[in-house]
Design an enzyme around this catalytic site. Structure first.
Site, short mmCIF file in Angstrom:
data_model
loop_
_atom_site.label_atom_id
_atom_site.label_comp_id
_atom_site.label_asym_id
_atom_site.label_seq_id
_atom_site.Cartn_x
_atom_site.Cartn_y
_atom_site.Cartn_z
N HIS A 1 0.63 -1.17 0.07
CA HIS A 1 0.23 0.01 -0.03
C HIS A 1 0.99 1.28 -0.01
CE1 HIS A 1 1.43 -0.71 4.16
NE2 HIS A 1 0.87 0.82 4.43
N ASP B 1 0.50 5.19 1.91
CA ASP B 1 -0.22 5.47 3.08
C ASP B 1 -1.56 6.47 2.79
OD1 ASP B 1 1.26 4.04 4.76
OD2 ASP B 1 2.75 5.62 4.99
N HIS C 1 4.63 0.24 0.11
CA HIS C 1 5.54 -0.46 0.98
C HIS C 1 4.54 -1.44 1.79
CE1 HIS C 1 3.65 2.77 3.42
NE2 HIS C 1 3.76 1.86 4.44
N ARG D 1 5.60 6.06 14.06
CA ARG D 1 5.36 6.80 13.03
C ARG D 1 4.91 8.11 12.95
NH1 ARG D 1 1.37 4.12 8.57
NH2 ARG D 1 -0.16 5.82 9.48
#
Ligand code: SIN
Length: 283
Positions: free
Chosen positions: A103, A105, A259, A274
């Site tokens: 995917h 983000d 990723h 994150r």
């Protein structure tokens, strides 16, 4: 070590994507030239990796904010004290993790994040790698006929598969997603081929987690070609694999990469932090 003229050592990871940066301590106040060179490296390699960094939340944020404004995820509560901080915690025994299929983000929003900075807080001795794939290479490897066909096509991206009551992906506990009652679907159309606002290069922009269907077509009609594109998007020759250690940081350009987190940490705990940076509307 790389083609660019950088004031630090840049070690490419594969022929398509990724480079390790050596000799930059990102917890320090970096001068404008170093920040500009890091941005250049991000644009050249799609994802840049740092090792042996000591980053508390404030230093992590300070580094991220040299590259843009912090993004607030619409469907994740974030750290209690700071909604921009997303702790991704995988406990021993968890069977689902966040990001375990390819995917980019948060494409379900109108202006998806331009990048993410993922830091290894507590990393298992082995397992839990992250893979990245260049969507420039994915686009450029398509035939001219398919490139032309996709030129003005848009696709719907939704978070219905990654959040909410009908999700297929991700354990709710690992990133404090909104409860099923609070969740409302977020969905937007984006071009299937987007032009990077800084490099001007074209990148494929569909993925397995969020892309539902082509505009003006049903899901059933879209499925065959979408499946082809989503599998094509992460062919080995477009990708790299990053082996984490505690103190590593990956900074990826979300506009031209995909990723996936590899769900193989077995009995080990894995804790990541994150941050995301605001982006603009894909064109
Ligand atoms: C993500 O998809 O942002 C998480 C990746 C990871 O945990 O390796």
């Amino acid at each position: 070590m790389s083609s660019g003229d950088y004031p630090f050592v840049v070690e490419p990871v594969t022929g398509a994507i990724g480079a390790e940066i050596h000799g930059v301590e990102i917890a320090r106040e970096l001068d404008a030239d170093t920040v500009a060179a890091l941005r250049r490296a991000l644009l050249e390699f799609g994802v840049i990796f740092f090792r042996d960094q000591s980053l508390d939340v404030d230093r992590h944020k300070a580094f991220a904010m040299r590259f843009g404004r912090l993004f607030l995820h619409p469907n994740i509560k974030g750290d209690r004290s700071d909604p921009a901080v997303i702790n991704i915690v995988r406990e021993p025994g968890d069977t689902k993790i966040i990001g375990e299929d390819w995917h980019s983000d948060t494409p379900q929003v109108a202006e998806p994040p331009m990048g993410s900075l993922l830091y290894g807080v507590d990393v298992p001795p082995y397992g839990g790698d992250t893979m990245f794939a260049s969507q420039y290479h994915a686009y450029e490897a398509l035939s001219p006929g398919l490139q032309a066909m996709l030129e003005n096509v848009r696709a719907l991206h939704s978070d219905r598969r990654t959040a909410g009551p009908a999700r297929d992906y991700g354990a709710a506990n690992v990133v404090q997603t909104l409860s099923n009652d609070q969740w409302r679907e977020t969905a937007h159309f984006h071009p299937v081929v987007r032009t990077h606002p800084e490099t001007g290069r074209k990148a494929l922009y569909v993925n397995r987690q969020t892309t539902i269907a082509f505009e003006h077509m049903s899901e059933a009609e879209s499925r065959g070609l979408l499946e082809y594109l989503c599998l094509h998007a992460h062919r080995p020759e477009f990708s790299c694999r990053f082996r984490w250690k505690t103190g590593s940081l990956a900074f990826w350009d979300n506009r031209c990469t995909q990723h996936t987190a590899i769900n193989d940490t077995g009995r080990f705990r894995r804790v990541m932090r994150r941050l995301q940076l605001c982006g603009d509307r894909p064109v």
